[in-house]
Design an enzyme around this catalytic site. Structure first.
Site, PDB file in Angstrom:
ATOM      1  N   ASP A  74       0.863  -1.182   0.000  1.00 15.84           N
ATOM      2  CA  ASP A  74       0.000   0.000   0.000  1.00 15.84           C
ATOM      3  C   ASP A  74       0.905   1.239   0.000  1.00 15.84           C
ATOM      4  O   ASP A  74       2.119   1.128  -0.156  1.00 15.84           O
ATOM      5  CB  ASP A  74      -0.972   0.000   1.189  1.00 15.84           C
ATOM      6  CG  ASP A  74      -0.249  -0.028   2.531  1.00 15.84           C
ATOM      7  OD1 ASP A  74       0.980   0.214   2.549  1.00 15.84           O
ATOM      8  OD2 ASP A  74      -0.894  -0.283   3.562  1.00 15.84           O
ATOM      9  N   CYS A  77       4.241   1.547   2.210  1.00 12.99           N
ATOM     10  CA  CYS A  77       5.223   0.452   2.203  1.00 12.99           C
ATOM     11  C   CYS A  77       6.667   0.903   2.445  1.00 12.99           C
ATOM     12  O   CYS A  77       7.427   0.177   3.072  1.00 12.99           O
ATOM     13  CB  CYS A  77       5.080  -0.424   0.970  1.00 12.99           C
ATOM     14  SG  CYS A  77       5.979   0.107  -0.447  1.00 12.99           S
ATOM     15  N   HIS A 287       7.515   0.267  -4.699  1.00 16.03           N
ATOM     16  CA  HIS A 287       7.247  -0.766  -3.696  1.00 16.03           C
ATOM     17  C   HIS A 287       8.569  -1.302  -3.143  1.00 16.03           C
ATOM     18  O   HIS A 287       9.515  -1.516  -3.901  1.00 16.03           O
ATOM     19  CB  HIS A 287       6.435  -1.909  -4.298  1.00 16.03           C
ATOM     20  CG  HIS A 287       6.141  -2.982  -3.296  1.00 16.03           C
ATOM     21  ND1 HIS A 287       5.246  -2.794  -2.270  1.00 16.03           N
ATOM     22  CD2 HIS A 287       6.674  -4.210  -3.114  1.00 16.03           C
ATOM     23  CE1 HIS A 287       5.237  -3.883  -1.512  1.00 16.03           C
ATOM     24  NE2 HIS A 287       6.087  -4.743  -1.995  1.00 16.03           N
TER      25      HIS A 287
END
Length: 300
Positions: A74, A77, A287
Site C-alpha cells: 500500500d 510500504c 514498492h
C-alpha cells in the site's frame, strides 16, 4: 489431470482454502521469509530484457542475503519496510527518542506554525478525534515505547517475533506511520529554517524545496506528507527526508538499475558514520521489500 483419490467437491474445497490462505498472507504487513532466488524465479519467469535484468539484480542481492520478506503493497510500504528493519535490529533507543521534549514536539511546533492544524490524521474507528497535538503526541509516545521494548529484547528470535506481532496490529502499526510522517515534517522545518538562516544543509533539502508543490514546509505537508499512505507513497527525495528524520542510513537495492552506479543507492549518499544502516529492495522505486538473513561470509 484427473485426480483418482479425491472427488470434485474436495478438490474445490482445497482451492478455496488456498485462495483464503494466500489472501490472508497478502494481508500480513510483512510476509514470512522465502528464499530470495525462489521468489525471483516465481516473479520473473520471462525472457524479456526487464526479466533478465531483475534476475541478475536478485542474484547480486543473493550474494549478501539468503531470504526476502514481502511487504504489503500500500502507500505506506516505504515507511513500513524501513521501520520494520530498524526495529528488527534495534539494540538501543536512538538519542533523539530519548530527549525529554520529544513528546512535546506537536505542541511546540503548533504554537509556532498555525498551518500544522491542517495535518490530516488517519481516522480511528469508533474513536472521536481529539486535539491534533494530543493525537500526534499519543503516536510519538507509542513509537518510543515500542522501540524501547523491542530494543531491550536480547534474543534474535524473540526480537523478530515481537516485530511480527507489532506489524500484525493494524491500529498500532498505522499510528507509528503517522508518528514517522510528523517527524519528517519536523525535520523538513529544521532544514528549511537552517537554509534560510544561512546554515549548511544537505543537497536533498534544496531539491525537496525546489519542487513547485513543496516550496516550503507548509506546502510539503499539504501536498505530500498528508497524502502518504492515502493517495501516494514516498518519492525519492522524501526517502532522504525519512533517513534524516530517523538518523538512519537507508541502503536500497534498486533492481531495475542493475549494472549502473545507482544499483545500490544510499539515502543520504554521505551518511553520518554512526548512523545505523537498514537495507531494502525495490524493483521500481515505488514498492519496497525486505532482504533478511545476511549470508555468513559477508557478515562483519
Amino acid at each position: 489431470e484427473e485426480d483418482m483419490y479425491r472427488d470434485a467437491e474436495e478438490i474445490e474445497r482445497e482451492k478455496i482454502l488456498l485462495c483464503v490462505r494466500s489472501f490472508s498472507e497478502y494481508k500480513l504487513s510483512v510476509a514470512p521469509e522465502i528464499d530470495i532466488m525462489e521468489y525471483c524465479r516465481k516473479e520473473w519467469r520471462g525472457n524479456t530484457p526487464v526479466a533478465k535484468r531483475m534476475r541478475k539484480g536478485y542474484e547480486a542481492v543473493a550474494q549478501k542475503f539468503a531470504s526476502i520478506r514481502r511487504v504489503r503493497g500500500d502507500n505506506y510500504c516505504a515507511l513500513r519496510a524501513t521501520l520494520f528493519q530498524a526495529l528488527s535490529q534495534a539494540t538501543q533507543l536512538p538519542s533523539w527518542l530519548q530527549s525529554e521534549d520529544f513528546t512535546m514536539l506537536p505542541e511546540n511546533l503548533m504554537s509556532k506554525y498555525d498551518w500544522i492544524k491542517q495535518w490530516q490524521l488517519k481516522q480511528k474507528l469508533g474513536k472521536k478525534m481529539g486535539e491534533i497535538s494530543d493525537e500526534i503526541k499519543e503516536y510519538l509516545i507509542l513509537l518510543r515505547k515500542k522501540w524501547k521494548n523491542i530494543s531491550e529484547i536480547k534474543g534474535p528470535i524473540e526480537k523478530q517475533e515481537a516485530c511480527d506481532k507489532l506489524f500484525k496490529n493494524e491500529e498500532e502499526e498505522y499510528s507509528l506511520y503517522e508518528a514517522l510522517k510528523f517527524l519528517m515534517l519536523n525535520t523538513a522545518i529544521e532544514l528549511y529554517n537552517d537554509d534560510k538562516n544561512g546554515r549548511r544543509v544537505p543537497v536533498f533539502s534544496w531539491l525537496l524545496f525546489a519542487r513547485d508543490t513543496s516550496s516550503n514546509p507548509c506546502q510539503l505537508m499539504r501536498n505530500h506528507l498528508n497524502h502518504i499512505g492515502h493517495s501516494g507513497g514516498l518519492e525519492q527525495v522524501e526517502m532522504f527526508l525519512l533517513a534524516y528524520a530517523l538518523q538512519y542510513t537507508i541502503q536500497v537495492y534498486r533492481l531495475y538499475k542493475y549494472s549502473t552506479d545507482e544499483f545500490i543507492t544510499l539515502y543520504p549518499n554521505d551518511p553520518e558514520e554512526d548512523w545505523p544502516v537498514v537495507t531494502l529492495i525495490t524493483e521500481d522505486d515505488r514498492h519496497y521489500n525486505i532482504p533478511v538473513r545476511m549470508c555468513q561470509e559477508t557478515m562483519l
